[in-house]
Design an enzyme around this catalytic site. Structure first.
Site, PDB file in Angstrom:
ATOM      1  N   ASP A  32       0.619  -0.829  -0.317  1.00 37.50           N
ATOM      2  CA  ASP A  32      -0.066  -0.384  -0.187  1.00 37.50           C
ATOM      3  C   ASP A  32       1.175   1.491  -0.144  1.00 37.50           C
ATOM      4  O   ASP A  32       0.296   2.490  -0.479  1.00 37.50           O
ATOM      5  CB  ASP A  32      -1.345   0.079   1.145  1.00 37.50           C
ATOM      6  CG  ASP A  32      -1.918  -0.999   1.268  1.00 37.50           C
ATOM      7  OD1 ASP A  32      -2.263  -1.809   0.405  1.00 37.50           O
ATOM      8  OD2 ASP A  32      -2.629  -1.584   1.750  1.00 37.50           O
ATOM      9  N   ARG A  80     -18.478  -2.676 -16.525  1.00 38.68           N
ATOM     10  CA  ARG A  80     -18.519  -4.221 -15.795  1.00 38.68           C
ATOM     11  C   ARG A  80     -17.598  -3.615 -14.600  1.00 38.68           C
ATOM     12  O   ARG A  80     -16.601  -3.089 -14.736  1.00 38.68           O
ATOM     13  CB  ARG A  80     -17.309  -5.200 -16.509  1.00 38.68           C
ATOM     14  CG  ARG A  80     -18.211  -5.721 -18.230  1.00 38.68           C
ATOM     15  CD  ARG A  80     -19.118  -6.850 -17.366  1.00 38.68           C
ATOM     16  NE  ARG A  80     -19.676  -7.383 -18.513  1.00 38.68           N
ATOM     17  CZ  ARG A  80     -20.362  -7.269 -19.142  1.00 38.68           C
ATOM     18  NH1 ARG A  80     -20.966  -5.794 -18.916  1.00 38.68           N
ATOM     19  NH2 ARG A  80     -21.066  -7.223 -20.333  1.00 38.68           N
TER      20      ARG A  80
END
Length: 696
Positions: free
Chosen positions: A77, A204
């Site tokens: 991260d 999507r």
């Protein structure tokens, strides 16, 4: 997890004592590092309890009174304070960009919208960098929620504007911890429903999940982990019972060591600031360039609503040229420069095939949609060559075409030839008034040999290509048993690629122009290889590689070195060669090169505005009906290299850089990366064998 309980930590302490371990180097996120520091603070009590219960001897208790903890930040991260980047973050970014690049092709073919969720519970670094590197239409991150309460409408307006411009796909990237300004979660499914219901887009959702944690480490992460690992060992040797646990990080391209718990506390402050809706503070607590990269993303990706337009008299006609060999990131830099220019009201012109193209008048005005998708394109969409004005093409014709097309600023994207062009253009200013305009050079070359910057565009892409090839070569060498490959890499007279790739691929040694090659050096290397292979198990001998920069020697070629190793190895090992060639210049640009390109291009355009505003304002105020002046600036600072120094973007004028440049060997006189050179030999086992072992 047992370690979270005191009994678990008691057992851990007993295990360490029994194994004779008094120091721990812990690589992990803030949770792991906090737990390790708690372990250290409890260590004395744990040892006393183990001694009282008879689980360790009094002698062991005396020997292991203190525990040393050193922290390395391993986190995809990139969410730890006190370090610019964490181990694993760049590799994760590679996985994300590979996935999004693939999704882009299917989205384009079906004219679909995709919402892609990436990791980042409290940190939006991955989402933002992926958005920059892939040209996503919109990004949601925890630190900077969309402005206003109606983010749904703002997102739809951006997507709609992009579609109206002719874009056939829509890609939204959302961090898993994304929120709005009321701290409500922003979820991928909700975004999908909005795009479908309001815009009628076939949408999507793709959640990348743990694919972001896997795969082969990127070259950057290998080098980062290696240099920080060495510093961690040094920190262990320096430590004392009174020293706070250190955290090894990196700041401005230098490995650092600071208090571990202070870094953890600052990291937790980010989550606290977000929970208090203090988003400005949350942005400040991130790494230094985070806010600038966020601005670069917005100005280069989102088609603006004209709020950033300059007054009409300050708007420029900007020419963009590619000069030198192709390098990853050239197209990404061009795309950013074009879109930033359009958002400010400028008119960007692409010049085809460098200065020869300019002399022929091969210019085309570039539009927002014409550079769409260039971020992930390798090579040079405009075309590039090594011609330098005043040397290979006529300077008078260059000046004529600049005046003929009313060009008021020039951006050169390229390697040392582009730097040489800067010098020639500055020399010609006295003779040609049309050259008295700002000229900015964005370094782009795999050799990383341009003065005025730590990194050139393309160098990271090339490093990853070399490391990937070396991994395959090492596998072949290992399978063949007792084989050494001499791998030739590019770089000219600069050893950057060999040093950094050697560190990342575990090379046995490297040959670089900064050191040269001699017979005595080759003899020493043969003896070292013999010692290594004599020490190997007979049936499990390792494959090994040596990296050689192409320009290191005309005498000791790659083939000559390989033959010497083969003959002098006395049948202990075999040798082969591999010349990587131009694969180092091609392929898809790495995420790092795309991000650096975006940042440098934005700052290049700001450089142009800075060095033309005074002349344009004066002309506007004094002679409103007169044409714009040809001469806009003669300042030495207006013809410069825009480069990266540590984490900062800096401007360095040609005059200031000349004393620091080795013109004969086409490189800077100093190199920050050269301090990594000794690590290659140290990590290959130099000094571990006696002279007797090195004699056959």
């Amino acid at each position: 997890m047992p370690f979270k309980t005191r009994e678990g930590r008691l057992q851990a302490a007993e295990n360490l004592v029994k194994e004779g371990i008094s120091s721990l180097i812990v690589c992990g996120g803030d949770g792991s590092l906090t737990g390790a520091d708690v372990f250290r603070s409890e260590w004395g009590g744990l040892i006393d309890e183990l001694k009282q219960n008879g689980r360790i001897t009094p002698e062991d208790a005396d020997t292991y009174q203190h525990l040393t903890i050193v922290g390395l930040v391993g986190s995809i991260d990139n969410d730890m304070s006190s370090t610019d980047i964490t181990i694993g973050a760049i590799t994760s970014l590679h996985r994300i960009c590979e996935s999004v690049d693939s999704i882009n092709t299917t989205a384009l073919s079906h004219s679909r919208a995709f919402v892609i969720e990436v990791m980042g519970r409290h940190c939006g670094w991955l989402a933002l960098m992926a958005g920059i590197a892939t040209g996503a239409d919109f990004v949601f991150i925890p630190e900077r929620p969309p402005a206003g309460d109606d983010w749904e409408t703002a997102m739809c307006e951006v997507a709609h504007r992009h579609r109206e411009m002719g874009k056939r796909k829509t890609v939204i990237i959302v961090a898993e911890g994304a929120i709005d300004r009321s701290l409500n979660p922003v979820k991928a499914k909700h975004i999908k429903n909005i795009l479908t219901d309001r815009l009628g887009l076939d949408t999507r959702v793709t959640t990348l999940g743990h694919t972001q944690r896997g795969g082969s480490p990127a070259a950057f992460d290998r080098i980062l982990a290696t240099t920080q690992g060495v510093e961690a060992v040094d920190a262990v040797l320096r430590s004392s019972p009174d020293t706070p646990s250190p955290l090894i990080g990196i700041s401005s391209n230098k490995v650092t060591s600071g208090p571990l718990m202070k870094a953890v506390e600052l990291t937790h402050e980010v989550a606290k600031a977000i929970s208090e809706k203090n988003f400005a503070r949350a942005m400040e607590l991130r790494d230094p360039q985070f806010a600038e990269e966020y601005e670069a993303y917005n100005t280069s990706t989102i088609l603006d609503d004209k709020s950033h337009l300059l007054p009409e008299h300050q708007r420029l006609r900007v020419a963009i040229l590619h000069v030198g060999a192709p390098a990853g990131g050239m197209n990404a830099a061009t795309r950013t420069a074009v879109r930033y220019a359009l958002n400010r009201g400028h008119r960007p012109f692409g010049v085809y095939n460098g200065f020869p193209g300019l002399v022929r008048g091969s210019l085309e005005e570039l539009t927002w949609i014409s550079v769409d998708g260039w971020t992930s394109h390798g090579g040079s969409e405009l075309g590039t060559n090594r011609a330098v004005p005043g040397k290979d093409v006529d300077m008078g014709m260059v000046a004529y075409q600049i005046q003929q097309h009313k060009i008021q600023a020039v951006i050169l994207i390229g390697g040392f030839e582009a730097f040489s062009s800067l010098m020639k253009l500055e020399e010609a200013r006295e003779k040609y008034p049309s050259l008295c305009i700002p000229v900015c050079h964005i370094p782009a070359t795999v050799s990383n040999n341009v003065p005025g910057t730590d990194y050139s565009l393309g160098s990271d892409t090339s490093l990853n290509a070399i490391v990937e090839s070396c991994d395959s070569i090492v596998q072949s060498a290992r399978s063949s048993r007792r084989r050494v490959f001499v791998v030739e890499v590019q770089g000219g007279k600069s050893g950057y690629l060999a040093v950094e790739a050697g560190l990342a691929s575990g090379a046995n040694t490297i040959y670089i122009p900064e050191e040269g090659i001699s017979l005595s050096r080759l003899q020493s290397d043969v003896k070292h290889l013999m010692a290594l292979y004599m020490d190997d198990a007979a049936d499990r001998s390792e494959g090994r590689i040596i990296l050689r920069t192409e320009g290191v020697s005309e005498t000791y070629t790659t083939d000559v070195i390989s033959n010497i190793l083969k003959d002098e190895g006395h049948h202990l090992f075999d040798s082969r060669t591999a010349v990587l060639g131009h694969i180092q210049q091609g392929g898809t640009p790495s995420p790092m090169d795309r991000i650096r390109a975006t940042r440098l291009a934005m700052r290049a355009m700001q450089f142009m505005e800075k060095h033309t505003s005074e002349a344009l304002n004066t002309a506007f105020e004094q002679k409103r009906d007169e044409p714009t002046p040809i001469e806009l600036t003669k300042s030495k600072d207006s013809i410069a290299v825009v480069g990266i120094s540590g984490v900062d973007v800096i401007y360095s004028s040609v005059q200031d850089l000349l004393p620091k440049t080795d013109l004969k060997n086409r490189k800077p006189r100093g190199a920050w990366w050269y301090e990594h050179r000794p690590l290659v030999d140290m990590l290959s086992g130099r000094g571990l064998f006696t002279k007797q072992q090195q004699q056959y």
